[in-house]
Design a protein around this motif. Sequence first.
Motif, short mmCIF file in Angstrom:
data_model
loop_
_atom_site.label_atom_id
_atom_site.label_comp_id
_atom_site.label_asym_id
_atom_site.label_seq_id
_atom_site.Cartn_x
_atom_site.Cartn_y
_atom_site.Cartn_z
N ILE A 30 0.85 -1.21 0.00
CA ILE A 30 0.00 0.00 0.00
C ILE A 30 0.87 1.25 0.00
O ILE A 30 0.63 2.19 -0.76
N ILE A 31 1.92 1.26 0.82
CA ILE A 31 2.85 2.39 0.88
C ILE A 31 3.51 2.60 -0.49
O ILE A 31 3.59 3.72 -0.99
N ALA A 32 3.96 1.51 -1.10
CA ALA A 32 4.60 1.61 -2.42
C ALA A 32 3.61 2.15 -3.45
O ALA A 32 3.98 2.98 -4.29
N HIS A 33 2.37 1.70 -3.38
CA HIS A 33 1.34 2.19 -4.31
C HIS A 33 1.12 3.69 -4.12
O HIS A 33 1.08 4.44 -5.09
N VAL A 34 0.99 4.13 -2.87
CA VAL A 34 0.76 5.55 -2.59
C VAL A 34 1.95 6.38 -3.08
O VAL A 34 1.77 7.45 -3.68
N THR A 68 3.98 5.64 -5.54
CA THR A 68 3.92 5.66 -7.00
C THR A 68 2.93 6.71 -7.48
O THR A 68 3.24 7.50 -8.39
N VAL A 69 1.76 6.74 -6.87
CA VAL A 69 0.75 7.74 -7.23
C VAL A 69 1.30 9.14 -6.96
O VAL A 69 1.14 10.05 -7.79
N GLN A 70 1.97 9.32 -5.84
CA GLN A 70 2.54 10.62 -5.48
C GLN A 70 3.55 11.06 -6.54
O GLN A 70 3.51 12.21 -7.01
N HIS A 71 4.42 10.16 -6.97
CA HIS A 71 5.43 10.51 -7.97
C HIS A 71 4.79 10.81 -9.33
O HIS A 71 5.21 11.72 -10.03
#
Length: 75
Positions: free
Chosen positions: A60-64, A66-69
């Motif tokens: 979930i952290i990695a997904h968030v 990725t969205v942030q970047h």
Amino acid sequence: VPLQRAQPAASMTIGQINELLGRGKWSEADLTALGFPPAATRQNTKLYHEADFGRMCESIIAHVRTVQHQQAKAA
């Protein structure tokens, strides 16, 4: 051939996962997309292995991130 230990029965519901995470709602489809399909179903309730919770959080952290970047690049 190494022996594999049997995993405990799946017992964690999506509601419990969302409660532990505090904010936001993660659905069965969301968790499956992150690589965590339900391990079992009991009376229409999808169950997950508690041992996977840490990896779920990391995904979930990695997904968030990725969205942030992606959003930062689009800005």
